[in-house]
Design a protein around this motif. Structure first.
Motif, PDB file in Angstrom:
ATOM      1  N   LEU A  19       0.823  -1.195   0.000  1.00 46.10           N
ATOM      2  CA  LEU A  19       0.000   0.000   0.000  1.00 46.10           C
ATOM      3  C   LEU A  19       0.866   1.257   0.000  1.00 46.10           C
ATOM      4  O   LEU A  19       2.025   1.229   0.418  1.00 46.10           O
ATOM      5  CB  LEU A  19      -0.912   0.001   1.229  1.00 46.10           C
ATOM      6  CG  LEU A  19      -1.956  -1.110   1.291  1.00 46.10           C
ATOM      7  CD1 LEU A  19      -2.705  -1.049   2.625  1.00 46.10           C
ATOM      8  CD2 LEU A  19      -2.941  -0.986   0.135  1.00 46.10           C
ATOM      9  N   LYS A  22       0.943   6.599   2.837  1.00 47.76           N
ATOM     10  CA  LYS A  22      -0.143   7.188   3.616  1.00 47.76           C
ATOM     11  C   LYS A  22      -1.011   6.109   4.249  1.00 47.76           C
ATOM     12  O   LYS A  22      -1.364   6.189   5.435  1.00 47.76           O
ATOM     13  CB  LYS A  22      -0.997   8.086   2.720  1.00 47.76           C
ATOM     14  CG  LYS A  22      -2.196   8.691   3.436  1.00 47.76           C
ATOM     15  CD  LYS A  22      -3.060   9.499   2.486  1.00 47.76           C
ATOM     16  CE  LYS A  22      -4.318   9.998   3.174  1.00 47.76           C
ATOM     17  NZ  LYS A  22      -5.198  10.764   2.248  1.00 47.76           N
ATOM     18  N   GLU A  23      -1.362   5.085   3.478  1.00 50.77           N
ATOM     19  CA  GLU A  23      -2.214   4.015   3.999  1.00 50.77           C
ATOM     20  C   GLU A  23      -1.492   3.212   5.075  1.00 50.77           C
ATOM     21  O   GLU A  23      -2.091   2.795   6.064  1.00 50.77           O
ATOM     22  CB  GLU A  23      -2.653   3.088   2.856  1.00 50.77           C
ATOM     23  CG  GLU A  23      -3.658   3.707   1.903  1.00 50.77           C
ATOM     24  CD  GLU A  23      -4.964   4.057   2.593  1.00 50.77           C
ATOM     25  OE1 GLU A  23      -5.441   3.248   3.412  1.00 50.77           O
ATOM     26  OE2 GLU A  23      -5.500   5.148   2.333  1.00 50.77           O
ATOM     27  N   ARG A  24      -0.178   3.002   4.878  1.00 50.48           N
ATOM     28  CA  ARG A  24       0.580   2.260   5.886  1.00 50.48           C
ATOM     29  C   ARG A  24       0.663   3.039   7.196  1.00 50.48           C
ATOM     30  O   ARG A  24       0.534   2.471   8.283  1.00 50.48           O
ATOM     31  CB  ARG A  24       1.990   1.965   5.351  1.00 50.48           C
ATOM     32  CG  ARG A  24       2.027   0.815   4.337  1.00 50.48           C
ATOM     33  CD  ARG A  24       3.427   0.623   3.796  1.00 50.48           C
ATOM     34  NE  ARG A  24       3.649   1.427   2.595  1.00 50.48           N
ATOM     35  CZ  ARG A  24       4.830   1.743   2.118  1.00 50.48           C
ATOM     36  NH1 ARG A  24       5.920   1.376   2.763  1.00 50.48           N
ATOM     37  NH2 ARG A  24       4.948   2.456   1.022  1.00 50.48           N
ATOM     38  N   LEU A  26      -1.523   5.341   8.234  1.00 51.85           N
ATOM     39  CA  LEU A  26      -2.857   5.352   8.839  1.00 51.85           C
ATOM     40  C   LEU A  26      -3.162   4.037   9.534  1.00 51.85           C
ATOM     41  O   LEU A  26      -3.778   4.012  10.611  1.00 51.85           O
ATOM     42  CB  LEU A  26      -3.910   5.648   7.770  1.00 51.85           C
ATOM     43  CG  LEU A  26      -3.981   7.089   7.258  1.00 51.85           C
ATOM     44  CD1 LEU A  26      -4.950   7.200   6.096  1.00 51.85           C
ATOM     45  CD2 LEU A  26      -4.393   8.040   8.384  1.00 51.85           C
ATOM     46  N   SER A  27      -2.740   2.916   8.938  1.00 47.49           N
ATOM     47  CA  SER A  27      -2.972   1.609   9.559  1.00 47.49           C
ATOM     48  C   SER A  27      -2.233   1.518  10.896  1.00 47.49           C
ATOM     49  O   SER A  27      -2.793   1.034  11.891  1.00 47.49           O
ATOM     50  CB  SER A  27      -2.504   0.487   8.619  1.00 47.49           C
ATOM     51  OG  SER A  27      -3.253   0.495   7.425  1.00 47.49           O
ATOM     52  N   ASN A 165     -11.868   3.651  10.795  1.00 48.79           N
ATOM     53  CA  ASN A 165     -11.880   3.321   9.366  1.00 48.79           C
ATOM     54  C   ASN A 165     -12.855   4.197   8.595  1.00 48.79           C
ATOM     55  O   ASN A 165     -12.568   4.630   7.473  1.00 48.79           O
ATOM     56  CB  ASN A 165     -12.221   1.841   9.172  1.00 48.79           C
ATOM     57  CG  ASN A 165     -11.029   0.936   9.434  1.00 48.79           C
ATOM     58  OD1 ASN A 165      -9.953   1.128   8.898  1.00 48.79           O
ATOM     59  ND2 ASN A 165     -11.203  -0.058  10.293  1.00 48.79           N
ATOM     60  N   ILE A 168     -11.427   7.822   8.079  1.00 49.34           N
ATOM     61  CA  ILE A 168     -10.425   8.014   7.018  1.00 49.34           C
ATOM     62  C   ILE A 168     -10.939   7.571   5.651  1.00 49.34           C
ATOM     63  O   ILE A 168     -10.180   7.501   4.688  1.00 49.34           O
ATOM     64  CB  ILE A 168      -9.108   7.282   7.357  1.00 49.34           C
ATOM     65  CG1 ILE A 168      -9.320   5.762   7.429  1.00 49.34           C
ATOM     66  CG2 ILE A 168      -8.529   7.805   8.653  1.00 49.34           C
ATOM     67  CD1 ILE A 168      -8.023   4.977   7.636  1.00 49.34           C
ATOM     68  N   ARG A 170     -12.575   4.617   4.741  1.00 49.87           N
ATOM     69  CA  ARG A 170     -12.668   3.196   4.401  1.00 49.87           C
ATOM     70  C   ARG A 170     -14.077   2.677   4.712  1.00 49.87           C
ATOM     71  O   ARG A 170     -14.723   3.160   5.640  1.00 49.87           O
ATOM     72  CB  ARG A 170     -11.657   2.380   5.202  1.00 49.87           C
ATOM     73  CG  ARG A 170     -10.203   2.671   4.873  1.00 49.87           C
ATOM     74  CD  ARG A 170      -9.295   1.919   5.829  1.00 49.87           C
ATOM     75  NE  ARG A 170      -7.874   2.110   5.548  1.00 49.87           N
ATOM     76  CZ  ARG A 170      -6.902   1.688   6.344  1.00 49.87           C
ATOM     77  NH1 ARG A 170      -7.194   1.055   7.467  1.00 49.87           N
ATOM     78  NH2 ARG A 170      -5.643   1.909   6.023  1.00 49.87           N
TER      79      ARG A 170
END
Length: 367
Positions: A19, A22-24, A26-27, A165, A168, A170
Motif C-alpha cells: 500500500l 499514507k495508507e501504511r 494510517l494503519s 476506518n 479516514i 474506508r
C-alpha cells in the motif's frame, strides 16, 4: 534451470500489494490509538484484575486496521471467533491437566468451530492459548475470562476500528454490493459477471480465500471495464455534453424553482452562484418535501434554493472519458452529471447523451 537468490526470495514473498505510505501510516496510527484507548478503558473497568488486557488483541488490530476488508476482520468474526475460542480454551484448561494437550486441543477445536460458524479469526487461536497458559490470574477468572477481558477487549477495539476506518474513508464493516432497487442483479452485473458466477467459482475452489466474494466481484468488474476501454476509441465528456444548460441560481425563490421545473419537465437541476460556479443540485422531490413541511414553524426560514439544495454533487472534467460515467448512470440511476471546468458549470452529460454515444461506439465496432 538455475535460480538466483533474488528468485528464491520472490518465491517466498507473498503476491501482496504494498500500500502507499499514507495508507501504511494510517494503519499503524489506527492500531496504536485503538489499542491504547481500549487498553486504558479496560484498565479503568478491570483495574482490580491482573489480566485486564490480552495479547491476542494486538493480532486483531493488524486485521482491523491494516486489512479491514478481509472477511477475517469483520465484526462477526472478531466477536464470535474470540468468544468460541475463549469458551473452548477455558473448558480444556479445566478438563485437561497437561498444558500441552490442553492448548493443542483448544486451538484445533477452536479452528474447527470457527470455520463451522463462518467466524474464522486468526487471533482467536491465541485467545484459546491464553486461556490455557495465561497463568493464575486467568485461571482464577474461569468462564468469566470470556466476558472480561476477552469480550470487553474485543468490543472496545472493534468500536474504535469502525469509527477510525470510516473517519479516514474506508468502508468498514464490509457490505454486500447489492441492487438497491430490486432483488435482481445490478444492471452492470446482468451483462457481465453476476454474483452467482462468483459463487459457482468459489464452490469449486476448496481452499479458503482471504478476500470477500463482494471484493472479488468488484475487482473483476473493474478489470473488465478497463479491458473494454482498450478495445474502443472513447469519447470524452466535452464531445457529447449539452452546453446550453438549464440551471437554477442559489438565490432563486423556491416558488421560482418550481415554475422552472414545470416548464422544463425535469426531475433535477444544477444550482450555480452569481459567478456561475456550481454549488449544488436541487431535485424536484426536495421541493415537494419543502411544500409538505412549509406549515411547520421550524421551516419558516427556508425561502431560497440554497437553503434546501443538496451541496454534494458528482462532477466530471471536460476531458474525462465517458466510460467513467457509466457506473453513475447504470448503478446509481443518475439523470445527468454536470461538467465543470475551474469550478464553473460548462455543460451536462445526460443519460440520453450517454446512450447515443455508446450506440455510436457499438456501430463502430460492428462496422
Amino acid at each position: 534451470m538455475s535460480y538466483t537468490q533474488s528468485d528464491w526470495l520472490n518465491f517466498l514473498k507473498p503476491n501482496y500489494k504494498v500500500l502507499p505510505v499514507k495508507e501504511r501510516v494510517l494503519s499503524g496510527v489506527g492500531a496504536l490509538c485503538g489499542l491504547a484507548i481500549s487498553s486504558l478503558i479496560s484498565w479503568y473497568v478491570l483495574g482490580g484484575i491482573n489480566a485486564w488486557y490480552i495479547a491476542p488483541m494486538g493480532a486483531s488490530s493488524v486485521l482491523l486496521f491494516a486489512v479491514p476488508n478481509s472477511p477475517l476482520a469483520q465484526p462477526w468474526n472478531v466477536i464470535v471467533g474470540n468468544i468460541l475460542a475463549g469458551v473452548i480454551g477455558v473448558t480444556c484448561t479445566q478438563l485437561l491437566a497437561d498444558s500441552t494437550t490442553a492448548f493443542s486441543l483448544a486451538v484445533g477445536f477452536a479452528i474447527f468451530m470457527m470455520m463451522t460458524t463462518d467466524s474464522l479469526h486468526p487471533p482467536s487461536g491465541a485467545v484459546a492459548i491464553t486461556a490455557v497458559l495465561g497463568g493464575d490470574a486467568v485461571h482464577r477468572l474461569g468462564f468469566h475470562f470470556i466476558l472480561y477481558p476477552v469480550l470487553l477487549n474485543s468490543i472496545l477495539l472493534l468500536v474504535f476500528a469502525v469509527f477510525f476506518n470510516r473517519l479516514i474513508g474506508r468502508h468498514y464493516p464490509l457490505t454486500a454490493h447489492l441492487n438497491e432497487r430490486s432483488k435482481d442483479p445490478t444492471p452492470t452485473q446482468k451483462v457481465s459477471i453476476q454474483p452467482k458466477d462468483i459463487e459457482y467459482a468459489l464452490d469449486h475452489h476448496t481452499e479458503l480465500l482471504d478476500i470477500s466474494q463482494y471484493d472479488l466481484e468488484k475487482i473483476i468488474l473493474q478489470a473488465q471495464v478497463h479491458a473494454n476501454e482498450r478495445s474502443m476509441s472513447t469519447f470524452v465528456c466535452q464531445d457529447i455534453m449539452s452546453r446550453d444548460v438549464i440551471r437554477l441560481h442559489e438565490e432563486d425563490d423556491i416558488y421560482q424553482a418550481l415554475d422552472k421545473f414545470k416548464s422544463v419537465n425535469l426531475m433535477s437541476l444544477p444550482v450555480v452562484n452569481v459567478q456561475e460556479k456550481l454549488v449544488g443540485t436541487l431535485a424536484l422531490y426536495e421541493v415537494v418535501e419543502w411544500f409538505k413541511g412549509a406549515t411547520d414553524p421550524r421551516n419558516s426560514w427556508q425561502h431560497y434554493v440554497k437553503q434546501i439544495m443538496s451541496r454534494r454533487v458528482v462532477t466530471v472534467d471536460p476531458l474525462q472519458p465517458i466510460q467513467d460515467l457509466v457506473p453513475y448512470f447504470v448503478e446509481k440511476s443518475f439523470n445527468y452529471i454536470p461538467v465543470v471546468e475551474h469550478e464553473r458549470l460548462i455543460g451536462i452529460v445526460s443519460r440520453a447523451d450517454m446512450i447515443a454515444a455508446l450506440q455510436q461506439q457499438i456501430n463502430r465496432q460492428n462496422s
